[in-house]
Design an enzyme around this catalytic site. Structure first.
Site, PDB file in Angstrom:
ATOM      1  N   ASN A 147       5.067  -0.360   4.121  1.00  0.00           N
ATOM      2  CA  ASN A 147       6.352  -1.277   4.106  1.00  0.00           C
ATOM      3  C   ASN A 147       6.880  -0.955   5.566  1.00  0.00           C
ATOM      4  OD1 ASN A 147       6.980  -2.664   1.721  1.00  0.00           O
ATOM      5  ND2 ASN A 147       7.351  -0.666   0.784  1.00  0.00           N
ATOM      6  N   HIS A 199       9.430  -8.996  -0.624  1.00  0.00           N
ATOM      7  CA  HIS A 199      10.937  -8.624  -1.208  1.00  0.00           C
ATOM      8  C   HIS A 199      11.692  -9.693  -1.004  1.00  0.00           C
ATOM      9  CE1 HIS A 199       9.572  -3.716  -1.016  1.00  0.00           C
ATOM     10  NE2 HIS A 199       8.820  -4.596  -1.465  1.00  0.00           N
ATOM     11  N   TYR A 253      14.986  -7.462  -5.285  1.00  0.00           N
ATOM     12  CA  TYR A 253      15.443  -7.161  -3.993  1.00  0.00           C
ATOM     13  C   TYR A 253      16.500  -8.032  -3.823  1.00  0.00           C
ATOM     14  CZ  TYR A 253      12.030  -3.520  -3.234  1.00  0.00           C
ATOM     15  OH  TYR A 253      11.563  -2.279  -3.277  1.00  0.00           O
TER      16      TYR A 253
HETATM   17  P1  NAD Z   1       4.309   9.412   1.705  1.00  0.00           P
HETATM   18  O1  NAD Z   1       5.440   9.694   2.105  1.00  0.00           O
HETATM   19  O2  NAD Z   1       3.645  10.149   0.623  1.00  0.00           O
HETATM   20  O3  NAD Z   1       3.312   8.978   2.744  1.00  0.00           O
HETATM   21  C1  NAD Z   1       1.994   8.737   2.417  1.00  0.00           C
HETATM   22  C2  NAD Z   1       1.053   9.527   3.407  1.00  0.00           C
HETATM   23  O4  NAD Z   1       0.991   8.669   4.757  1.00  0.00           O
HETATM   24  C3  NAD Z   1       1.593  10.943   3.712  1.00  0.00           C
HETATM   25  O5  NAD Z   1       0.552  11.797   3.377  1.00  0.00           O
HETATM   26  C4  NAD Z   1       1.708  11.014   5.302  1.00  0.00           C
HETATM   27  O6  NAD Z   1       1.362  12.258   5.882  1.00  0.00           O
HETATM   28  C5  NAD Z   1       0.707   9.797   5.835  1.00  0.00           C
HETATM   29  N1  NAD Z   1       0.914   9.421   6.934  1.00  0.00           N
HETATM   30  C6  NAD Z   1       1.945   9.555   7.759  1.00  0.00           C
HETATM   31  N2  NAD Z   1       1.845   8.952   9.116  1.00  0.00           N
HETATM   32  C7  NAD Z   1       0.695   8.535   9.029  1.00  0.00           C
HETATM   33  C8  NAD Z   1      -0.356   8.061  10.179  1.00  0.00           C
HETATM   34  N3  NAD Z   1       0.418   7.695  11.435  1.00  0.00           N
HETATM   35  N4  NAD Z   1      -1.711   7.942   9.643  1.00  0.00           N
HETATM   36  C9  NAD Z   1      -1.988   8.279   8.543  1.00  0.00           C
HETATM   37  N5  NAD Z   1      -1.261   8.781   7.589  1.00  0.00           N
HETATM   38  C10 NAD Z   1      -0.017   8.994   7.987  1.00  0.00           C
HETATM   39  O7  NAD Z   1       4.452   7.929   1.028  1.00  0.00           O
HETATM   40  P2  NAD Z   1       4.630   6.981  -0.209  1.00  0.00           P
HETATM   41  O8  NAD Z   1       5.799   7.098  -0.916  1.00  0.00           O
HETATM   42  O9  NAD Z   1       3.372   7.502  -1.080  1.00  0.00           O
HETATM   43  O10 NAD Z   1       4.287   5.633   0.155  1.00  0.00           O
HETATM   44  C11 NAD Z   1       3.175   5.077   1.143  1.00  0.00           C
HETATM   45  C12 NAD Z   1       3.495   3.911   1.856  1.00  0.00           C
HETATM   46  O11 NAD Z   1       3.348   2.836   0.783  1.00  0.00           O
HETATM   47  C13 NAD Z   1       5.000   3.619   2.093  1.00  0.00           C
HETATM   48  O12 NAD Z   1       4.845   3.147   3.429  1.00  0.00           O
HETATM   49  C14 NAD Z   1       5.485   2.834   1.096  1.00  0.00           C
HETATM   50  O13 NAD Z   1       6.633   2.071   1.826  1.00  0.00           O
HETATM   51  C15 NAD Z   1       4.471   1.849   0.813  1.00  0.00           C
HETATM   52  N6  NAD Z   1       4.692   1.431  -0.669  1.00  0.00           N
HETATM   53  C16 NAD Z   1       4.692  -0.219  -0.668  1.00  0.00           C
HETATM   54  C17 NAD Z   1       4.626  -0.734  -1.839  1.00  0.00           C
HETATM   55  C18 NAD Z   1       4.485  -1.974  -1.847  1.00  0.00           C
HETATM   56  O14 NAD Z   1       5.062  -2.986  -2.715  1.00  0.00           O
HETATM   57  N7  NAD Z   1       3.671  -2.786  -0.652  1.00  0.00           N
HETATM   58  C19 NAD Z   1       4.984   0.030  -2.950  1.00  0.00           C
HETATM   59  C20 NAD Z   1       5.184   1.433  -2.895  1.00  0.00           C
HETATM   60  C21 NAD Z   1       4.898   2.167  -1.695  1.00  0.00           C
HETATM   61  C1  G6P Z   2       8.665  -1.180  -5.219  1.00  0.00           C
HETATM   62  C2  G6P Z   2       8.359  -1.922  -3.951  1.00  0.00           C
HETATM   63  C3  G6P Z   2       7.828  -1.215  -2.964  1.00  0.00           C
HETATM   64  C4  G6P Z   2       8.602   0.131  -2.662  1.00  0.00           C
HETATM   65  C5  G6P Z   2       8.587   0.660  -4.161  1.00  0.00           C
HETATM   66  C6  G6P Z   2       9.534   1.946  -3.834  1.00  0.00           C
HETATM   67  O1  G6P Z   2       7.790  -1.194  -6.086  1.00  0.00           O
HETATM   68  O2  G6P Z   2       7.301  -3.416  -4.113  1.00  0.00           O
HETATM   69  O3  G6P Z   2       7.444  -1.900  -1.705  1.00  0.00           O
HETATM   70  O4  G6P Z   2       7.908   0.724  -1.480  1.00  0.00           O
HETATM   71  O5  G6P Z   2       9.083  -0.020  -5.008  1.00  0.00           O
HETATM   72  O6  G6P Z   2       9.221   2.938  -4.671  1.00  0.00           O
HETATM   73  P1  G6P Z   2       9.788   4.199  -4.823  1.00  0.00           P
HETATM   74  O7  G6P Z   2       9.144   5.147  -5.922  1.00  0.00           O
HETATM   75  O8  G6P Z   2       9.180   4.907  -3.552  1.00  0.00           O
HETATM   76  O9  G6P Z   2      11.338   4.329  -4.399  1.00  0.00           O
HETATM   77 MN    MN Z   3       6.785  -3.907  -2.199  1.00  0.00          MN
END
Ligand code: NAD
Ligand code: G6P
Ligand code: MN
Length: 433
Positions: A147, A199, A253
């Site tokens: 994101n 979103h 959202y």
């Molecule tokens: P998190 O905080 O666990 O981070 C995931 C990993 O990324 C960590 O292990 C961290 O060390 C690593 N990281 C940080 N910088 C990095 C880099 N430069 N290169 C490689 N790895 C790196 O995060 P999370 O809560 O698991 O979420 C991961 C991502 O997925 C976030 O960006 C979140 O917003 C996104 N997400 C997206 C959706 C969606 O709908 N698109 C849904 C849920 C989460």
């Molecule tokens: C949703 C969205 C993601 C967002 C996530 C946050 O499913 O699609 O883009 O990152 O929820 O979930 P969290 O558990 O990290 O609050």
């Molecule tokens: Mn999302």
């Protein structure tokens, strides 16, 4: 065999993704899965990577899991690169949420000032990844989950010549699953025409076995229990007259825009109580990693469903499978608009239902969005574009412009105060402004 590289492999979502690859192995024969992280995530990578290996071993599949901090070694000859990283980890998210709230402005991971700063930190990294891909795996698809997925996809489309990028979010599939549940039918019988931005996506129509059930579903959205389809946003229910007049399905959202005040008041309370979403997720993550450490655990634990990203693996793996197998089925993804939504620029990223082919997603033409929502969608798109430009140029005035044109920021003065504080708080992860 297929080589998958997942950047941000230490994420607690990794077991979800691995489960997806296991379930679809019969149609998507993955041979290698490379989980990439950085020094700060090394411990998480080792814990979750070991669980991934146990899951695959239990399933009896010949998938080799590699754990590495060397992104370039991983990317060599990759077929699909998925990204799920968080620059600055959850501490940075807490700042994204708490600093705006301390100024009386909504603080959220992908919306308002928080979304802007997550983008400013993420875009330079994603552009670097694309640069590496050009050299090491130029034909690979980049499936970006990181994101703010819409802004990140926009940045790759605008500032690189890598065309094989798809932005992915679990919200549309979550809405489809949620609607199926509301109607008490199998989700395969539901189809929704999605159009909008990440979103900020709308369901223009919704079908059960090919017959529109839009009016019925819209009425159901007035019930607070039915109005949010993700765990990270609490439903509040729409005023029945409002949602009827809007006459399209909303995503969770939208509450930040059409229920600005109520959402802000709730967040301000969380701010005071130390229970903003980042703080809740920090606890949840610690619990999850404790579970992941158990050497007897070889499945995705159900507790992961408390995270907002439910169905992420379904969305990601079915997408990769449809590209790989040239399935030509319909899936909602973020891709280049190319005229699918008339009031959005051709070259911008949009989130729309697409036919998924070997050459990638082909957006389905929707004509245009209803006039009542068109302006907001255009405004958010302008915000994403200006924000992406700020991330690429490191220009202070451009960053301020992005901040102030965001509909959740009340004034230039407040915007500037938030910008300055956040630039300072996040400086180790930002380009030079
Ligand atoms: P998190 O905080 O666990 O981070 C995931 C990993 O990324 C960590 O292990 C961290 O060390 C690593 N990281 C940080 N910088 C990095 C880099 N430069 N290169 C490689 N790895 C790196 O995060 P999370 O809560 O698991 O979420 C991961 C991502 O997925 C976030 O960006 C979140 O917003 C996104 N997400 C997206 C959706 C969606 O709908 N698109 C849904 C849920 C989460
Ligand atoms: C949703 C969205 C993601 C967002 C996530 C946050 O499913 O699609 O883009 O990152 O929820 O979930 P969290 O558990 O990290 O609050
Ligand atoms: Mn999302």
């Amino acid at each position: 065999g297929i080589k998958i590289v997942t950047i941000g492999g230490g994420s607690s979502y990794t077991p979800e993704l691995v489960e997806g690859f296991i379930k679809r192995y019969h149609e998507l024969p993955v041979r290698e899965l490379w989980l990439v992280d950085i020094e700060a995530g090394k411990e998480k990578l080792e814990i979750v990577g070991s669980l991934a290996k146990r899951m695959i071993e239990k399933a009896g599949l010949p998938i080799d899991v590699h754990l590495t901090l060397d992104r370039r070694a991983a990317l060599k000859d990759a077929d699909y690169v998925t990204t799920q990283f968080r620059v600055g980890l959850l501490d940075a998210r807490a700042k994204d949420e708490r600093i705006p709230l301390s100024h009386g402005v909504l603080g959220q991971e992908t919306n308002g000032p928080g979304g802007l700063f997550k983008g400013l930190r993420t875009i330079p990294v994603i552009l670097d990844i694309v640069k590496d891909m050009k050299e090491l795996c130029p034909d690979a698809w980049l499936i970006n989950f990181t994101n703010p997925a819409g802004m990140v996809t926009e940045a790759v489309l605008r500032y690189t010549d890598h065309k094989k990028i798809v932005g992915l979010c679990n919200v549309p599939i979550g809405i489809e699953m949620g609607v199926a549940k509301l109607l008490n039918v199998d989700h395969s019988r539901i189809r929704i025409d999605f159009a909008g931005l990440n979103h900020m996506v709308f369901g223009l129509d919704v079908y059960l076995d090919g017959v529109s059930v839009k009016d019925k579903v819209i009425n159901l959205l007035s019930n607070p229990e039915n109005s949010s389809f993700v765990k990270n946003i609490k439903g509040q229910g729409w005023e029945p007259e409002f949602i009827r007049a809007l006459n399209v399905l909303t995503c969770p959202y939208h509450m930040y825009y059409y229920k600005k005040d109520e959402m802000l008041q709730k967040e301000l309370k969380n701010f005071k109580d130390g229970t903003t979403r980042a703080e809740v997720v920090q606890k949840l993550e610690a619990e999850l990693f404790e579970l992941y450490k158990d050497p007897n655990l070889a499945i995705k634990p159900p507790q992961l469903e408390e995270r907002g990203g439910a169905y992420y693996s379904d969305a990601a793996v079915r997408l990769i499978s449809s590209i790989y197998n040239d399935k030509r089925d319909i899936q909602p993804v973020n891709t280049i608009n190319n005229g699918a939504i008339a009031s959005i620029p051709y070259k911008s990223a949009v989130e729309v239902s697409c036919v998924i082919t070997k050459e990638g997603p082909k957006p389905i033409i929707n004509g245009d969005l209803p006039v009542a929502v068109r302006g907001l969608v255009q405004q958010i798109k302008s915000f994403e574009r200006v924000a992406a430009e700020a991330a690429v140029t490191g220009n202070y005035d451009t960053a301020l412009l992005a901040m102030v044109i965001n509909p959740l920021v009340p004034s230039d003065k407040v915007g500037k105060a938030i910008l300055d504080e956040m630039l300072e708080a996040h400086k180790e992860y930002l380009p030079k402004f």
